[in-house]
Design a protein around this motif. Structure first.
Motif, PDB file in Angstrom:
ATOM      1  N   MET A   3       0.718  45.392  62.173  1.00  0.00           N
ATOM      2  CA  MET A   3       1.059  45.565  60.526  1.00  0.00           C
ATOM      3  C   MET A   3       1.733  44.402  60.076  1.00  0.00           C
ATOM      4  SD  MET A   3       2.229  49.704  60.887  1.00  0.00           S
ATOM      5  CE  MET A   3       3.591  49.173  59.827  1.00  0.00           C
ATOM      6  N   ILE A   4       2.514  43.752  60.725  1.00  0.00           N
ATOM      7  CA  ILE A   4       3.149  42.334  60.482  1.00  0.00           C
ATOM      8  C   ILE A   4       2.144  41.265  60.211  1.00  0.00           C
ATOM      9  CG2 ILE A   4       4.989  40.844  60.946  1.00  0.00           C
ATOM     10  CD1 ILE A   4       6.531  42.927  62.311  1.00  0.00           C
ATOM     11  N   SER A   5       1.271  41.080  60.955  1.00  0.00           N
ATOM     12  CA  SER A   5       0.589  40.141  61.032  1.00  0.00           C
ATOM     13  C   SER A   5      -0.547  40.350  59.855  1.00  0.00           C
ATOM     14  CB  SER A   5      -0.023  39.761  62.448  1.00  0.00           C
ATOM     15  OG  SER A   5      -0.932  41.010  62.604  1.00  0.00           O
ATOM     16  N   GLY A  41      17.145  49.986  67.130  1.00  0.00           N
ATOM     17  CA  GLY A  41      16.535  49.122  67.938  1.00  0.00           C
ATOM     18  C   GLY A  41      15.584  48.103  67.169  1.00  0.00           C
ATOM     19  N   SER A  42      15.052  47.299  67.804  1.00  0.00           N
ATOM     20  CA  SER A  42      14.212  46.302  66.982  1.00  0.00           C
ATOM     21  C   SER A  42      12.949  47.134  66.460  1.00  0.00           C
ATOM     22  CB  SER A  42      13.644  45.255  67.789  1.00  0.00           C
ATOM     23  OG  SER A  42      14.777  44.200  68.137  1.00  0.00           O
ATOM     24  N   GLY A  43      12.294  47.907  67.397  1.00  0.00           N
ATOM     25  CA  GLY A  43      11.297  48.478  66.887  1.00  0.00           C
ATOM     26  C   GLY A  43      11.371  49.610  65.667  1.00  0.00           C
ATOM     27  N   ALA A  44      12.498  50.383  65.616  1.00  0.00           N
ATOM     28  CA  ALA A  44      12.861  51.004  64.549  1.00  0.00           C
ATOM     29  C   ALA A  44      13.411  50.354  63.235  1.00  0.00           C
ATOM     30  CB  ALA A  44      14.109  52.090  65.005  1.00  0.00           C
ATOM     31  N   ALA A  45      13.818  49.084  63.572  1.00  0.00           N
ATOM     32  CA  ALA A  45      14.318  48.300  62.405  1.00  0.00           C
ATOM     33  C   ALA A  45      13.067  47.558  61.735  1.00  0.00           C
ATOM     34  CB  ALA A  45      15.275  47.362  62.949  1.00  0.00           C
ATOM     35  N   ILE A  46      11.927  47.478  62.548  1.00  0.00           N
ATOM     36  CA  ILE A  46      10.738  46.920  62.011  1.00  0.00           C
ATOM     37  C   ILE A  46      10.280  47.914  61.094  1.00  0.00           C
ATOM     38  CG2 ILE A  46       8.520  46.196  62.390  1.00  0.00           C
ATOM     39  CD1 ILE A  46       9.636  44.522  65.073  1.00  0.00           C
ATOM     40  N   VAL A  47      10.191  49.045  61.575  1.00  0.00           N
ATOM     41  CA  VAL A  47       9.485  50.041  60.741  1.00  0.00           C
ATOM     42  C   VAL A  47      10.240  50.284  59.586  1.00  0.00           C
ATOM     43  CG1 VAL A  47       8.996  52.781  60.582  1.00  0.00           C
ATOM     44  CG2 VAL A  47       8.495  51.360  62.663  1.00  0.00           C
ATOM     45  N   ILE A  77      12.727  37.752  55.631  1.00  0.00           N
ATOM     46  CA  ILE A  77      13.259  36.882  57.021  1.00  0.00           C
ATOM     47  C   ILE A  77      13.887  37.854  58.248  1.00  0.00           C
ATOM     48  CG2 ILE A  77      15.646  35.983  57.546  1.00  0.00           C
ATOM     49  CD1 ILE A  77      15.504  34.396  54.690  1.00  0.00           C
ATOM     50  N   ALA A  78      14.443  39.118  57.559  1.00  0.00           N
ATOM     51  CA  ALA A  78      14.828  40.236  58.712  1.00  0.00           C
ATOM     52  C   ALA A  78      13.580  40.510  59.541  1.00  0.00           C
ATOM     53  CB  ALA A  78      15.489  41.205  58.210  1.00  0.00           C
ATOM     54  N   LEU A  79      12.372  40.967  58.797  1.00  0.00           N
ATOM     55  CA  LEU A  79      11.193  41.293  59.501  1.00  0.00           C
ATOM     56  C   LEU A  79      10.595  40.587  60.269  1.00  0.00           C
ATOM     57  CD1 LEU A  79       9.361  43.809  59.448  1.00  0.00           C
ATOM     58  CD2 LEU A  79       8.275  42.574  57.357  1.00  0.00           C
ATOM     59  N   ALA A  83      10.957  40.738  64.530  1.00  0.00           N
ATOM     60  CA  ALA A  83       9.428  40.748  65.373  1.00  0.00           C
ATOM     61  C   ALA A  83       9.822  39.854  66.449  1.00  0.00           C
ATOM     62  CB  ALA A  83       8.305  40.449  64.308  1.00  0.00           C
ATOM     63  N   GLN A  84      10.483  38.760  66.216  1.00  0.00           N
ATOM     64  CA  GLN A  84      10.426  37.816  67.051  1.00  0.00           C
ATOM     65  C   GLN A  84      11.275  38.224  68.326  1.00  0.00           C
ATOM     66  OE1 GLN A  84      12.272  34.320  64.962  1.00  0.00           O
ATOM     67  NE2 GLN A  84      10.369  33.409  64.511  1.00  0.00           N
TER      68      GLN A  84
END
Length: 95
Positions: A3-5, A41-47, A77-79, A83-84
């Motif tokens: 989704m990000i890419s 967590g990173s996954g939930a934050a990304i969503v 920036i946060a996204l 992701a990184q």
């Protein structure tokens, strides 16, 4: 990650976000964007960030007077930073 890419945003916005992601500080940036309290967590934050960024991008596309370039850049920036972190944590698990 797909989704990000798949995001298609203005080149200048994307470049600025990639540069800003080099100095990404999860504790400081996520607190400001997602609210104070325990960080997801990173996954939930990304969503969550994807949803917020989608709303801001809609404002940009509709020339909404409430659109904030600074907020959009902060979200991007946060996204990218999350992701990184997500990718590096996944790589570390398999080593």
């Amino acid at each position: 990650m797909t989704m990000i890419s798949a995001l298609r945003r203005p080149r200048l916005l994307t470049r600025a976000a990639k540069i800003g992601a080099q100095d990404y500080d999860r504790d400081r940036h996520l607190q400001r964007l997602l609210g104070y309290g325990s960080l997801p967590g990173s996954g939930a934050a990304i969503v969550q960030l994807m949803e917020l960024e989608k709303d801001v991008n809609t404002q940009r596309q509709e020339d909404d007077a409430a659109y904030s370039l600074v907020r959009h850049l902060d979200l991007m920036i946060a996204l990218i930073g999350e992701a990184q972190l997500y990718c590096s944590s996944r790589t570390a698990q398999f080593q």
